[in-house]
Design a protein around this motif. Structure first.
Motif, PDB file in Angstrom:
ATOM      1  N   VAL A   1      25.032  13.074  14.530  1.00 13.32           N
ATOM      2  CA  VAL A   1      25.859  12.043  15.163  1.00 13.32           C
ATOM      3  C   VAL A   1      27.334  12.377  14.997  1.00 13.32           C
ATOM      4  CG1 VAL A   1      26.557   9.618  15.026  1.00 13.32           C
ATOM      5  CG2 VAL A   1      24.136  10.230  14.984  1.00 13.32           C
ATOM      6  N   MET A   2      27.732  12.820  13.787  1.00  9.52           N
ATOM      7  CA  MET A   2      29.130  13.157  13.548  1.00  9.52           C
ATOM      8  C   MET A   2      29.554  14.341  14.407  1.00  9.52           C
ATOM      9  SD  MET A   2      30.356  10.861  11.696  1.00  9.52           S
ATOM     10  CE  MET A   2      31.961  11.613  11.500  1.00  9.52           C
ATOM     11  N   ALA A   3      28.680  15.302  14.603  1.00  8.65           N
ATOM     12  CA  ALA A   3      29.012  16.440  15.458  1.00  8.65           C
ATOM     13  C   ALA A   3      29.227  15.968  16.894  1.00  8.65           C
ATOM     14  CB  ALA A   3      27.909  17.492  15.402  1.00  8.65           C
ATOM     15  N   ARG A   4      28.396  15.054  17.353  1.00 10.39           N
ATOM     16  CA  ARG A   4      28.581  14.509  18.704  1.00 10.39           C
ATOM     17  C   ARG A   4      29.899  13.759  18.815  1.00 10.39           C
ATOM     18  NH1 ARG A   4      22.547  12.271  19.465  1.00 10.39           N
ATOM     19  NH2 ARG A   4      21.596  14.209  20.116  1.00 10.39           N
ATOM     20  N   LYS A   5      30.235  12.962  17.779  1.00  7.51           N
ATOM     21  CA  LYS A   5      31.486  12.205  17.793  1.00  7.51           C
ATOM     22  C   LYS A   5      32.687  13.137  17.855  1.00  7.51           C
ATOM     23  CE  LYS A   5      29.976   8.106  15.276  1.00  7.51           C
ATOM     24  NZ  LYS A   5      30.090   7.374  14.008  1.00  7.51           N
ATOM     25  N   ALA A   6      32.547  14.312  17.266  1.00  8.68           N
ATOM     26  CA  ALA A   6      33.651  15.272  17.244  1.00  8.68           C
ATOM     27  C   ALA A   6      33.776  16.018  18.566  1.00  8.68           C
ATOM     28  CB  ALA A   6      33.449  16.267  16.104  1.00  8.68           C
ATOM     29  N   GLY A   7      32.907  15.708  19.513  1.00 10.94           N
ATOM     30  CA  GLY A   7      32.984  16.338  20.819  1.00 10.94           C
ATOM     31  C   GLY A   7      32.317  17.693  20.864  1.00 10.94           C
ATOM     32  N   GLU A   8      31.492  17.976  19.874  1.00 11.17           N
ATOM     33  CA  GLU A   8      30.822  19.258  19.832  1.00 11.17           C
ATOM     34  C   GLU A   8      29.445  19.103  20.446  1.00 11.17           C
ATOM     35  OE1 GLU A   8      30.979  19.802  15.651  1.00 11.17           O
ATOM     36  OE2 GLU A   8      33.018  20.518  15.701  1.00 11.17           O
ATOM     37  N   SER A   9      29.019  20.113  21.149  1.00 10.98           N
ATOM     38  CA  SER A   9      27.681  20.100  21.721  1.00 10.98           C
ATOM     39  C   SER A   9      27.050  21.440  21.442  1.00 10.98           C
ATOM     40  CB  SER A   9      27.749  19.818  23.223  1.00 10.98           C
ATOM     41  OG  SER A   9      28.423  20.854  23.876  1.00 10.98           O
ATOM     42  N   GLY A  10      25.895  21.690  21.997  1.00 10.21           N
ATOM     43  CA  GLY A  10      25.309  22.971  21.673  1.00 10.21           C
ATOM     44  C   GLY A  10      24.148  23.330  22.551  1.00 10.21           C
ATOM     45  N   ALA A  11      23.443  24.339  22.088  1.00  8.50           N
ATOM     46  CA  ALA A  11      22.239  24.857  22.698  1.00  8.50           C
ATOM     47  C   ALA A  11      22.509  25.496  24.052  1.00  8.50           C
ATOM     48  CB  ALA A  11      21.162  23.784  22.780  1.00  8.50           C
ATOM     49  N   GLY A  12      23.746  25.931  24.291  1.00  9.72           N
ATOM     50  CA  GLY A  12      24.050  26.709  25.480  1.00  9.72           C
ATOM     51  C   GLY A  12      23.678  28.150  25.240  1.00  9.72           C
TER      52      GLY A  12
ATOM     53  N   PHE B   1      24.627  23.293   9.500  1.00  9.00           N
ATOM     54  CA  PHE B   1      24.712  23.121  10.944  1.00  9.00           C
ATOM     55  C   PHE B   1      25.772  24.059  11.505  1.00  9.00           C
ATOM     56  CE2 PHE B   1      22.885  19.220   9.475  1.00  9.00           C
ATOM     57  CZ  PHE B   1      21.972  18.888  10.450  1.00  9.00           C
ATOM     58  N   VAL B   2      25.523  24.523  12.716  1.00  3.85           N
ATOM     59  CA  VAL B   2      26.522  25.271  13.473  1.00  3.85           C
ATOM     60  C   VAL B   2      26.635  24.604  14.836  1.00  3.85           C
ATOM     61  CG1 VAL B   2      27.252  27.508  14.401  1.00  3.85           C
ATOM     62  CG2 VAL B   2      25.905  27.417  12.281  1.00  3.85           C
ATOM     63  N   PRO B   3      27.454  23.557  14.933  1.00  5.17           N
ATOM     64  CA  PRO B   3      27.697  22.953  16.237  1.00  5.17           C
ATOM     65  C   PRO B   3      28.571  23.905  17.060  1.00  5.17           C
ATOM     66  CG  PRO B   3      28.642  21.598  14.477  1.00  5.17           C
ATOM     67  CD  PRO B   3      28.136  22.857  13.866  1.00  5.17           C
ATOM     68  N   GLN B   4      28.458  23.791  18.368  1.00  4.18           N
ATOM     69  CA  GLN B   4      29.257  24.651  19.231  1.00  4.18           C
ATOM     70  C   GLN B   4      30.020  23.794  20.228  1.00  4.18           C
ATOM     71  OE1 GLN B   4      26.927  27.282  21.606  1.00  4.18           O
ATOM     72  NE2 GLN B   4      28.649  28.577  22.163  1.00  4.18           N
ATOM     73  N   GLN B   5      31.262  24.120  20.454  1.00  7.78           N
ATOM     74  CA  GLN B   5      32.051  23.383  21.433  1.00  7.78           C
ATOM     75  C   GLN B   5      31.947  24.088  22.780  1.00  7.78           C
ATOM     76  OE1 GLN B   5      36.077  22.860  20.161  1.00  7.78           O
ATOM     77  NE2 GLN B   5      35.507  21.469  18.532  1.00  7.78           N
ATOM     78  N   GLU B   6      31.579  23.326  23.784  1.00  9.23           N
ATOM     79  CA  GLU B   6      31.466  23.904  25.121  1.00  9.23           C
ATOM     80  C   GLU B   6      32.808  24.421  25.617  1.00  9.23           C
ATOM     81  OE1 GLU B   6      29.814  21.017  27.728  1.00  9.23           O
ATOM     82  OE2 GLU B   6      27.819  21.144  26.845  1.00  9.23           O
TER      83      GLU B   6
ATOM     84  N   PHE C   1      35.070  29.516  19.166  1.00 11.16           N
ATOM     85  CA  PHE C   1      35.155  28.668  17.983  1.00 11.16           C
ATOM     86  C   PHE C   1      33.773  28.470  17.359  1.00 11.16           C
ATOM     87  CE2 PHE C   1      35.065  24.415  16.020  1.00 11.16           C
ATOM     88  CZ  PHE C   1      36.053  24.577  15.072  1.00 11.16           C
ATOM     89  N   TYR C   2      33.681  28.735  16.061  1.00 14.09           N
ATOM     90  CA  TYR C   2      32.452  28.522  15.301  1.00 14.09           C
ATOM     91  C   TYR C   2      32.769  27.616  14.123  1.00 14.09           C
ATOM     92  CZ  TYR C   2      30.231  32.142  18.013  1.00 14.09           C
ATOM     93  OH  TYR C   2      29.707  32.859  19.046  1.00 14.09           O
ATOM     94  N   HIS C   3      31.889  26.659  13.885  1.00 15.08           N
ATOM     95  CA  HIS C   3      32.071  25.681  12.815  1.00 15.08           C
ATOM     96  C   HIS C   3      30.782  25.641  12.009  1.00 15.08           C
ATOM     97  CE1 HIS C   3      33.713  21.381  11.818  1.00 15.08           C
ATOM     98  NE2 HIS C   3      33.716  22.186  10.774  1.00 15.08           N
ATOM     99  N   LEU C   4      30.844  26.112  10.785  1.00 10.17           N
ATOM    100  CA  LEU C   4      29.712  26.065   9.867  1.00 10.17           C
ATOM    101  C   LEU C   4      29.877  24.826   9.011  1.00 10.17           C
ATOM    102  CD1 LEU C   4      27.210  27.378   8.484  1.00 10.17           C
ATOM    103  CD2 LEU C   4      28.850  28.557   6.980  1.00 10.17           C
ATOM    104  N   LEU C   5      28.900  23.930   9.050  1.00 13.77           N
ATOM    105  CA  LEU C   5      28.962  22.671   8.297  1.00 13.77           C
ATOM    106  C   LEU C   5      27.843  22.586   7.273  1.00 13.77           C
ATOM    107  CD1 LEU C   5      29.565  20.088  11.169  1.00 13.77           C
ATOM    108  CD2 LEU C   5      31.157  20.674   9.337  1.00 13.77           C
ATOM    109  N   PHE C   6      28.196  22.130   6.083  1.00  7.14           N
ATOM    110  CA  PHE C   6      27.224  21.777   5.050  1.00  7.14           C
ATOM    111  C   PHE C   6      27.474  20.302   4.733  1.00  7.14           C
ATOM    112  CE2 PHE C   6      25.900  22.166   0.378  1.00  7.14           C
ATOM    113  CZ  PHE C   6      24.573  21.910   0.668  1.00  7.14           C
ATOM    114  N   PRO C   7      26.798  19.418   5.466  1.00  7.34           N
ATOM    115  CA  PRO C   7      27.068  17.985   5.300  1.00  7.34           C
ATOM    116  C   PRO C   7      26.320  17.369   4.122  1.00  7.34           C
ATOM    117  CG  PRO C   7      25.468  18.314   7.042  1.00  7.34           C
ATOM    118  CD  PRO C   7      25.870  19.690   6.550  1.00  7.34           C
ATOM    119  N   ASN C   8      26.879  16.263   3.661  1.00  6.32           N
ATOM    120  CA  ASN C   8      26.175  15.378   2.733  1.00  6.32           C
ATOM    121  C   ASN C   8      25.738  16.041   1.430  1.00  6.32           C
ATOM    122  OD1 ASN C   8      26.225  13.486   4.942  1.00  6.32           O
ATOM    123  ND2 ASN C   8      24.460  14.557   5.757  1.00  6.32           N
TER     124      ASN C   8
END
Length: 163
Positions: free
Chosen positions: A12-23, A58-63, A68-75
């Motif tokens: 959810v936080m990745a979506r809020k940040a405007g990041e999407s993925g699976a392209g 997580f590795v969300p991707q911005q369309e 840009f690559y963002h490696l996240l280790f949440p929580n």
């Protein structure tokens, strides 16, 4: 159950940040990661997730930015009180001053670690992923050390020299 809910929160936080993925870039990265032995899940609309040494990354991707690559280790640390939140902010600040590339920050009652980097493509990102994971783990350990250190005026429960 908390971890599963937290992982959903990361999406959810990745979506809020405007990041999407699976392209196409995410699919290519997933293939490269799988070839290196990572168990990768492609999360449509969000990006990639994988487990590493007991933690979910997580590795969300911005369309809008394929470099840009963002490696996240949440929580990785749940904040249970306002006092702990204050200590966490100080710990994040202390680690962020010293850590290479890693940013620690709070998100809705938890502490997250992340690395943001620019790479020409998935292959270039993969060349650095092992180092990135090491940097994240070093930063998480440093954060935990700060959080578990006795406060000024408190005795260290593991210090046997007092008695």
């Amino acid at each position: 159950m908390r971890r599963a809910a937290s992982a959903a929160g990361a999406i959810v936080m990745a979506r809020k940040a405007g990041e999407s993925g699976a392209g196409p870039e995410a699919a290519g990265l997933a293939d490269l990661m799988a070839a290196q032995g990572f168990g990768v899940q492609v999360n449509p609309g969000v990006g990639l997730s994988f487990m590493f040494e007991g933690g979910q990354y997580f590795v969300p991707q911005q369309e809008q930015d394929s470099l840009f690559y963002h490696l996240l280790f949440p929580n990785f640390w749940e904040l249970e009180s306002d006092e702990e939140y204050g200590r966490a902010l100080l710990a994040c600040d202390a680690v962020n001053r010293e850590a290479k590339l890693v940013k620690l920050h709070t998100v809705e009652g938890d502490v997250w670690a992340g690395i943001e980097a620019l790479h020409d493509g998935p292959e270039a990102f993969m060349a650095f992923l092992p180092r990135y994971l090491g940097f994240v783990q070093d930063s998480v350990r440093a954060f935990r050390d700060v959080m578990l250190a006795p406060l000024d005026g408190e005795e260290d429960p593991e210090d046997d020299t007092a008695g």
